[in-house]
Enzyme design. Sequence first.
Site, short mmCIF file in Angstrom:
data_model
loop_
_atom_site.label_atom_id
_atom_site.label_comp_id
_atom_site.label_asym_id
_atom_site.label_seq_id
_atom_site.Cartn_x
_atom_site.Cartn_y
_atom_site.Cartn_z
N GLY A 514 0.83 -1.21 0.00
CA GLY A 514 0.00 0.00 0.00
C GLY A 514 0.86 1.25 0.00
O GLY A 514 2.04 1.22 -0.33
N ASP A 626 12.81 -10.60 0.03
CA ASP A 626 12.51 -9.48 -0.88
C ASP A 626 13.58 -8.40 -0.75
O ASP A 626 13.28 -7.22 -0.60
CB ASP A 626 11.12 -8.91 -0.57
CG ASP A 626 10.56 -8.09 -1.75
OD1 ASP A 626 11.09 -8.23 -2.87
OD2 ASP A 626 9.62 -7.32 -1.53
#
Length: 842
Positions: A514, A626
Amino acid sequence: MRLGKWVSLVFAVLFCGFMVNGSVAAFIPVDNYLIACGSSQNVSVQDQVFVPDSYQSSFLLESEEESFVAAANSSLPSPIYHSLRGFTSSFSYKFDIHQTGRHWVRLYFHPLPNSGHDLNSASITVLANEFVLLNNFTFKNQQSSYLFKEYMINVTSDSLTLNFIPLNNSVTFVNGIEVISIPDDLIADQASMVSPSAPFNGLSNLALETVYRVNVGGPLLTPQNDTLGRTWENDRKYLHVNSSAVIVSVVPGTIQYPVSVTPETAPNWVYATAEAMGNANVPNLNFNITWVFPVDPSFRYFIRLHFCDIVSKALNDLVFNVYINSDIALGSLDLSSRTGFLAMPYYKDFVSNSSTGSNNLSVSVGPDMMADITNAILNGLEIMKISNGAGSLDGPYSVTDLLPNLHSKKSKFGIIIGSAVGISAAVLLIAICYCCFVTRRSKGPRQAHPWLPLPLYGNSHTITKVSTTSQKSGTASCVSLVSSNLGRIFTFQEISDSTNKFDETLLLGVGGFGKVYKGTLEDGTKVAVKRGNPRSEQGLAEFHTEIEMLSKLRHRHLVSLIGYCDERSEMILVYEYMANGPLRSHLYGTDLPPLSWKQRLEICIGAARGLHYLHTGVAQSIIHRDVKTTNILLDENFDAKVADFGLSKTGPSLDQTHVSTAVKGSFGYLDPEYFRRQQLTEKSDVYSFGVVLMEVLCTRPALNPVLPREQVNIAEWAMSWQKKGMLDQIMDSALVGKVNPASLKKFGETAEKCLAEQGVDRPSIGDVLWNLEYAFELQETSALTDPDENSTNHIGGIPLTPLEPFDNSVSMINGVNSGTDDDAEDATTSAVFSQLVNPRGR
């Protein structure tokens, strides 16, 4: 320009001839409702007849008494907009479904001026069974006064109900409705996910909204030219560079459909036209043709690409690459090998988000330089928005969130009865609980501080909160307690106040989870507020993982989690504020001053220390999964901290060599061994970190599809130069003449080892850290001699103390360091650097 006009003229003549002489095979839908809302008579639109929405045997209009109608003259662009039906309260149309499966739901809106209401300000919310199609749309401040929406819904019951709900004490309206069944196999249940590449299942359970449907290289196709009544627009306004493409076309009758593709997939006019590579005013022949489409970055998108080789004279003469955003979607696509024939349609389905940090979605085709063929084509393109986790195509709210406004008058009696029953049950339950509590308290020993929250992981519904007095307002509010395991639990109001109601001017960035905002708490503390988007592919699992991981970790090179909020179905994480943002923004894509070589080494060393702590400093190792330059953040002193643990995974136990798990991460950074075998190890982070090292040196993205084929992937490209011993030829021009060759050599060797194809050949992150510190020391000295490649355990004959993740005197409780990690790390670092006496001695 003249050539383009001639092509357009010839094309128009051919098109008109086809429209006169050609015919389109008719697909006959089982369900075919065409409704002219508010009309008193049938309305003809081309070859379709819309019937009035008064009571019919085929569908039901509820509460017609509470509606109003309006009509207009024939100057409007389509007769379907000549009338409307408005609603002063919640309204619904119910359609009997005779064939379950996929259906078009098409809605027409135009605020007629003579309705007696201000329809420009009317609030339009539309629900279709379990899906939200529109939420609080209004024509106010819109550039157009016409709205056409097309949705694809898989109806699994014997009816479809469209609910129209006016919000904010407004009215709502609709001009026309279509509910039409379509072939159930038009869109399969599975597509290919882009970045990372993986199967995407479950499309049948989701609603789709048509955003773009493009006839690439061809004219506008109206519903009369499509067996499923679709509209296909021309692509030219979406081309990034018009001169990059030329139109090619053939006679539509030459298109031969295979068994797997039918005219319902796309009309033959889509496959009979295309855009191919052009070279007018383009100095570099290795460019791509790119189309750019504005989209809502909060949603995922279904993308269907249509291909048909109408340019080749023989098989295997056309091989090219296809990109979605900056990711390779199809590499070395040879259409003739897929179809076996020329002029035979082929399509491929994908699911993707918008481009990272952008409100655009791009599609590109370009030559595959490995095949030595300089052409690429695209015939058609469809982009459809996918409903989010709330079942919505417009906003975060689900049908259950909006349904309390529906049928309020009819449900008053039920509400009264339900409330009475509920209150009685609650009183009885409280009485029973009180009796049990009194009995247990009289028997059991007293415990200190029974009100403290349990250190559980989960959402706020499982964690105790205390009501007290807000320091700011002096009124009662819910104030979070600080848990040693979870951090502070913020109220949504606190978060909203700290970000000025999520002011877009405070936006720091947008990621897969987000948006991230800069916030200021009541005590003046600067924070970074990451607000989860319910329409994102990352959701509750990543939210819990981030809290669970960071609550157990404390290290000066890991971004600290201050707290979180999960009120009102929100997923919000609050971190320490990193003033200088992500490392990537200091490497490329911004106007920030370039980092010095010393700064880059210090940043890489800091990030490596953070990863080293994850791999070795807790009871069971943690794999970040990641690692990339956007997840390495810099504070005001340019100290690096690893961030974003939403994809993190607990590492293998002592009796395991790997963790078997689905592939997740960022394309360009993914460990190829993990990608192939779905076996995750700490060495997967090491590979990703190797890509980061090359980014730091070369200041370019991990993947850049606009570059020639051999340069697209930085890992492959930089490794080829490293193996030639010429890494200095591709380094950042700002570093030329400022890097000690010995330091550069050690840095390049370290990156090369990280990028080894097999995990067993890669060093541990501790070894990587050691070598980076050595490269830093070499840069600090004036020595020009190359370090010995085999000197990994000593310098100048002086043995080095093994690098430890924390001081032995620091105790570990439940995997959480109860001592001060900063002190432990400083002790370790000094142990290393105290023995880096003088590399010249080598």
